[in-house]
Each structure stands twice: as C-alpha cells, then as structure tokens.
Design an enzyme around this catalytic site. Structure first.
Site, short mmCIF file in Angstrom:
data_model
loop_
_atom_site.label_atom_id
_atom_site.label_comp_id
_atom_site.label_asym_id
_atom_site.label_seq_id
_atom_site.Cartn_x
_atom_site.Cartn_y
_atom_site.Cartn_z
N THR A 14 0.82 -1.21 0.00
CA THR A 14 0.00 0.00 0.00
C THR A 14 0.85 1.25 0.00
O THR A 14 2.04 1.22 0.24
CB THR A 14 -0.95 0.03 1.21
OG1 THR A 14 -2.01 0.91 0.93
CG2 THR A 14 -0.25 0.43 2.48
N LYS A 46 -8.52 1.90 2.41
CA LYS A 46 -7.56 1.97 3.51
C LYS A 46 -7.54 3.34 4.17
O LYS A 46 -6.72 3.60 5.03
CB LYS A 46 -6.17 1.63 3.00
CG LYS A 46 -6.09 0.26 2.38
CD LYS A 46 -4.75 0.04 1.74
CE LYS A 46 -4.84 -1.02 0.69
NZ LYS A 46 -3.66 -1.06 -0.13
N GLY A 58 -5.44 6.64 7.64
CA GLY A 58 -5.10 5.69 6.59
C GLY A 58 -4.09 4.72 7.14
O GLY A 58 -3.27 5.08 7.99
N SER A 137 4.70 0.79 1.23
CA SER A 137 5.73 0.43 0.26
C SER A 137 5.97 1.51 -0.78
O SER A 137 7.09 1.67 -1.26
CB SER A 137 5.37 -0.89 -0.42
OG SER A 137 4.11 -0.79 -1.05
N ALA A 168 2.13 5.12 -8.00
CA ALA A 168 1.58 3.92 -8.64
C ALA A 168 2.35 3.53 -9.90
O ALA A 168 2.38 2.36 -10.26
CB ALA A 168 0.10 4.12 -8.97
N CYS A 171 5.90 2.01 -7.86
CA CYS A 171 5.83 0.93 -6.88
C CYS A 171 4.85 -0.16 -7.35
O CYS A 171 3.68 0.13 -7.57
CB CYS A 171 5.37 1.48 -5.53
SG CYS A 171 5.17 0.22 -4.26
N THR A 174 1.51 -0.65 -5.35
CA THR A 174 0.61 0.49 -5.28
C THR A 174 -0.16 0.58 -6.59
O THR A 174 0.43 0.44 -7.66
CB THR A 174 1.41 1.79 -5.07
OG1 THR A 174 2.18 1.67 -3.88
CG2 THR A 174 0.50 3.01 -4.96
#
Length: 192
Positions: A14, A46, A58, A137, A168, A171, A174
């Site tokens: 996440t 989340k 979060g 992460s 995004a 990673c 993500t």
C-alpha cells in the site's frame, strides 16, 4: 520527518499519503492488497473517517491488524474527544505494552483539523517536519512527489492525487485506485 522506513517483508501492499495545504488536510491511499507477488484486491478502502468524523486515518500493513487499530483509535478518541495527539499517545502506549497489540503489523497516518501524525508499529507517535508524510511500500515515492508539488498552484487534494499517481507508476505494490478523505484545517500554508 517523512517516510517511515519499514521492512519490505512486512509492509508491502500500500501507499498512504497526507498533505496539509491552504486550509485543507488530505489523506490518500491506494486500493491494492497484495499477498506476496499476487494482487488479491484492487479496490480496498484503507482511508476512512474515525471518531466523530473530524479525524481521518489511513493504514499500511496487514488489513486485519489495521482494523484492530482503527477500533482501538476510535475507543481512545471517545475517551479523549478533540485530543488527537493524546488519543494517539495512549494508543501507542497500549501498542508497546499489550502482548497482542505488539504483534500487529500495521502503521497509521491520522489527521484532524490541527495536526497530522504517524503511529508506527513500534508504538511511536511522530509529527511531520513539513506538511506531508507517506507510509507503506510506495510512501517514499508519494512523499517525494508531494514535496515537489507543494509550491505549485495545486491544492492539497490535487497534490495528493498526483503524488499517488506517480507512486503507482513506480511501486508495484501500489495502484491508481485512490481513496481520498479531506478535512478543513485550522492551519494555513504559512503556519505549517
């Protein structure tokens, strides 16, 4: 303070980011849930409001553990209404001393109109040096992007969304299914 370093084995899955700018505070999180190298779900939520709705939070880490922390945080907020820092410190104390809680593999970013905090898996409560924080992460990537965008003409939510999109693309843990919660902040850019 910025991204909280964490073990890749524990914290995959996440990215959570908070941005505070011009009277708004935002927490954004992606929706990906991973088990090892497999994506289990792409639309997990989340980020949510807790307590009376004047706190947003979060989480990064184990989903079940995070829900336990959400519940514990809500209990602390009921006991210490309008005292986010005190509620977080009390939660951190429990986290350090309770054998069950010590095994939880999660971190949280929480914010109210006054302040933003990170509650770590080691029971620490940390405040940012600036108006942004990232965990998970992809937290470092989102944090770097948000810091670069702070001086732009974008508002807090736009910065968070753009930074999450950048994270995004970098990673693998993500995705771009971003959930955002926003509160009006009592602090302005010049005060942060």
């Amino acid at each position: 303070m910025g991204n909280i370093a964490s073990s890749p084995k524990t914290w995959h899955g996440t990215t959570i980011l908070t941005v505070r700018k011009d009277g708004k505070v935002v927490i954004a999180g992606d929706g990906q849930v991973s088990l090892g190298q497999t994506i289990i779900k792409g639309t997990a939520r989340k980020v949510r409001r807790v307590g009376s709705g004047q706190v947003i939070a979060g989480f990064a880490g184990s989903t079940a553990d995070a829900f336990t922390l959400f519940e514990r945080l809500e209990t602390k907020l009921e006991r210490f209404p309008d005292q986010l820092k005190r509620a977080c410190v009390e939660l951190a104390k429990d986290w350090r001393t309770d054998r069950y809680l010590r095994r939880l593999e999660a971190m949280m970013i929480v914010a109210d109109p006054d302040e933003s905090l990170v509650i770590t898996g080691t029971g620490d409560v940390l405040e940012p040096d600036d108006a942004v924080m990232g965990i998970g992460s992809g937290g470092s990537y989102a944090l770097a992007a948000a810091r670069a965008l702070l001086d732009s003409g974008l508002d807090a939510e736009q910065i968070a969304r753009k930074a999450m999109t950048i994270a995004a693309t970098i990673c693998v843990y993500t995705n771009d299914e971003v959930v955002v919660e926003t509160l009006d902040s009592k602090q302005t850019k010049s005060e942060s």
